[in-house]
Motif scaffolding. Sequence first.
Motif, short mmCIF file in Angstrom:
data_model
loop_
_atom_site.label_atom_id
_atom_site.label_comp_id
_atom_site.label_asym_id
_atom_site.label_seq_id
_atom_site.Cartn_x
_atom_site.Cartn_y
_atom_site.Cartn_z
N HIS A 533 0.96 -1.11 -0.07
CA HIS A 533 -0.07 -0.01 -0.16
C HIS A 533 0.85 1.23 0.01
O HIS A 533 0.45 2.16 -0.84
N SER A 540 1.66 5.80 -7.50
CA SER A 540 0.67 6.30 -8.22
C SER A 540 0.75 7.80 -8.43
O SER A 540 0.44 8.34 -9.54
N ARG A 576 4.71 -1.42 -10.13
CA ARG A 576 3.32 -1.84 -9.80
C ARG A 576 3.20 -3.28 -9.81
O ARG A 576 2.70 -4.03 -8.94
N SER B 93 -9.59 2.83 -2.07
CA SER B 93 -8.48 2.20 -1.52
C SER B 93 -7.25 1.90 -2.54
O SER B 93 -7.70 1.47 -3.43
N THR B 94 -6.03 2.30 -2.10
CA THR B 94 -4.98 1.30 -2.60
C THR B 94 -4.85 -0.03 -2.46
O THR B 94 -4.65 -0.70 -3.45
N SER B 95 -5.48 -0.74 -1.51
CA SER B 95 -5.48 -1.93 -0.99
C SER B 95 -6.33 -2.74 -1.81
O SER B 95 -7.53 -2.47 -1.97
N LYS B 115 -7.99 2.02 -6.26
CA LYS B 115 -7.66 3.10 -6.90
C LYS B 115 -6.70 2.69 -8.17
O LYS B 115 -5.75 1.71 -7.75
N PRO B 116 -7.03 3.19 -9.16
CA PRO B 116 -6.55 2.57 -10.45
C PRO B 116 -4.67 2.98 -10.54
O PRO B 116 -4.23 2.12 -10.98
N GLY B 117 -4.31 4.05 -9.91
CA GLY B 117 -3.02 4.41 -10.11
C GLY B 117 -2.33 5.00 -11.30
O GLY B 117 -1.20 5.08 -11.32
N THR B 122 -7.97 7.10 -13.36
CA THR B 122 -8.80 7.52 -12.47
C THR B 122 -9.67 8.45 -12.95
O THR B 122 -10.98 8.73 -12.47
#
Lengths: 746, 143
Positions: A533, A540, A576, B93-95, B115-117, B122
């Motif tokens: 995370h 990101s 990633r 969330s990132t998770s 979250k697409p990153g 996004t």
Amino acid sequence: MNSLPVDLTNCEREPIHILGHIQSHGYLVAIQPDTYTIVHVSDNIAELVGIAPTQLLGQPVQALLAETSVPGNTLVELLNVGCRNDSWDTMNPNRVTLNGQVWNLIIHQYLGLILLEWEPSGDERNALINQQLLAQALTEVQSSRTLVDLLQNTARRVKTIIGFDRVMVYRFGADWHGKVIAEEKDDDLEPYLGLHYPASDIPRQARELYKINLVRLIADATSTPSKILSDSDWPSDRPLDLTHSVLRAVSPVHIEYLRNMGVQASMSISLMYRGELWGLISCHNTTPHFVDYPARQAAKFVSQLLSAALEFRKDEEDKTNLLQYTQNGQRLHEQLIFTDDVVRALVKSPVTVLNMTEATGAALVFNDKVYQLGQTPDEADIRALADWLPTTDTETFLETSQLPNLYPPAEAFRDVGAGLLAIELSRELKEYVFWFKPEQIQEVTWAGNPDKPVTVTSDGQQRINPRTSFAAWIEIVRNTSSPWSEAEIGAVVKLREDILQVVTRQANEIRLLNQRLQVAYEELDAFSYTVSHDLRTPLSSIRCYSEILLEEYGAELNPDAQALFQKIIDSTDRMRSLIRHILYYSRMGRTDLSTEKVDMRQLLEGIREEIMVTAKDRSLQIDIGETPAISADPTMVLQLFTNLIGNSAKYTRLTPKAVIQVNGRQTDDEVIYSVEDNGIGFDMKQAGKMFDLFKRLENARQFEGTGVGLAIVKRIINRHQGKIWFHSEPDRGTTFSVAFPLTTHA
Amino acid sequence: MVDVLYIEDNPNDADIFSRLMQKLNRPFTYTVMDSGSEAVDYLTGQGRYKNQPHSLPKLVLLDLNLDGLSGVEVVQQARSIDRTRFVPIVAFSTSDSPRDIKSAYEAGVNAYIVKPGSYQATGTLLSKLCDFWLENNARIDTK
């Protein structure tokens, strides 16, 4: 005897303490302790007092002396003293003169009756000689000599005291057979030294009497015993018990035995060790021979001295051995605690298990390995022994000096292992410590064939006879080692506790380690998520801002700067992907398997669809052949085949017409799937690194990848107790095969 | 009154969100709060939002990994109060951990989005979110 049914225990059943007769050289009277009324007399009593036995029964004891010069009251007073003191031993023998002859009167009380026995007195001058001999015997015992010397000298002294022509010291074995270990005899007699006698020569009830009556004389085996007569009121089912009688008659079987041996007088003196019969001093005379009471007492005293010496010496010997074993056991215990390594402590240290006993060989079977010390059977034999032991009812230890009789295969290695002492460390794991003793071929010389013959008497009845031949009869005893002593057994039983303590402690430590590992795994789990995370978030941002820059300010950047931003974006992509794969990899190691039957056709078609979407700009064909179902965790299997087929798709990218073939087949015990492609392939020389984490092959550099995909595949296969293998040739393609067992144990 | 309340303590994510919302060029209003407790105060009319009546946002976008009051705790508090019991909350969330997803649903989120990153991805996602939650989704207005 003839009325008893024939079997080999006949002699054991003979009621020798109530035979109803006494030896004819003496006289017996039994009286009631409260009234002094005569209830039993020996048939020959008239010889002593001149009154017929029938006239005495039921009379007061004074009546006995009516025809003699001795007043009846003398006897009554004597009895009064004995009754008052409740003790007769100190009064025995009472020298009494009846009608000009001196007799020894011996009195004892047993089972509610007072028994009076008169026997001839010997020469008074002997008493002095006996005193000297006793003093010598005491000195002898005190001086430190070998046991054999001690016994030999004792035999000589006893011979001097009682004047028989043969005195033997006879020692009982564990099975109660006897062996002559010392002998003193007249020169003209044949030696019996070293001969063995079968246990049945001295039956059990006789041995019991030997423990009570330490001295036993048969003065004349050829004389006719005198019958014991009872008062008419006396119940016939309560014959007089002669257990403590000095005149007790001899069983006819024994008389015959003595006659066969050419013996007319015999005397035996018991040798005791810790309340058990250790042996006998057995005295034979070819002619009738009476030994008077004081001489018998002197002989008895010598034997008691010897018994005490035996006890003392044997204790000393045992103590020395026990001390040695205890010290060595202590050392082993220290080694165990110090090294915490059972194998090192027991077989690879200065003191080993071989020092715990008199064994000539020892072996440790531990953790499926065999460690040998000294002279032992082969490793295969030891393993077989460890396989056999759990089938016996051995729980803590097994001890035998005749292993081949318990375990016939041991005959093959009896030269090193006829005796076995074993302690069990773990029955389930077949872990043992063994001690071996070699075979001792014993030549046992019996005094005659020990198997008593059954003969048929003239009236057609069968009976067991004492042997008629005492000629040496040699038997070879095989498959037998020297026995294991109590000190040896005690030492190894203690050692077992020490070893188990260490093993248990180690098991507990492993359990604690496991718990800590569990905690560590959980922490790693949390850590993996946090890392993924926390790493992904800034990544990101980097990517998003690069995109924003390109999008909003792209027009102001020259092509080189634009290309550089694109590289930043691509790098974040790779990172990633790497982070995601690491997370997968760690998850595959720990998450619980939830096994179910997986529909492979559906699963593979799903993967094909997904791959075909990303490969729409090139020629790629994925053929799915047979799809037998497998039992596996569906999520993991999806991951596995996605990685395998994804790899094939990746490494066929440069091939003009890429073809991937997936095919399954079922064998008796597994389902095998193969994924074959016509891609770049690889050199099998590099195959060893194939499943290493982060390892990539040289010719794969031009393709995107993290080096984690196949490591995940391998981990999934391992979790399913399956197999993975491959074949490849550079530029010819690769085939991966995976096998899933038909039943999976999580 | 705002249409979208975004609770996010990472300034970069908040910034990117704002940029994308502006870029969408749609009539929706939004606000970003960087703490869970402030958002709870805002939604429930407590603390510095006491006596400042306002209608609830049409969508709460919630980052789960917050300093202080966590995203899951924000959901739990919101669900325990009548006024905010039915306000749409989407975890963002990132998770992608199954455990995180499960606990968010257990607390009562309406949806969970990873979250697409990527900026573009996004942007696409936000556009879809607004379409669905602000226009298509029927709501219970508890006032």
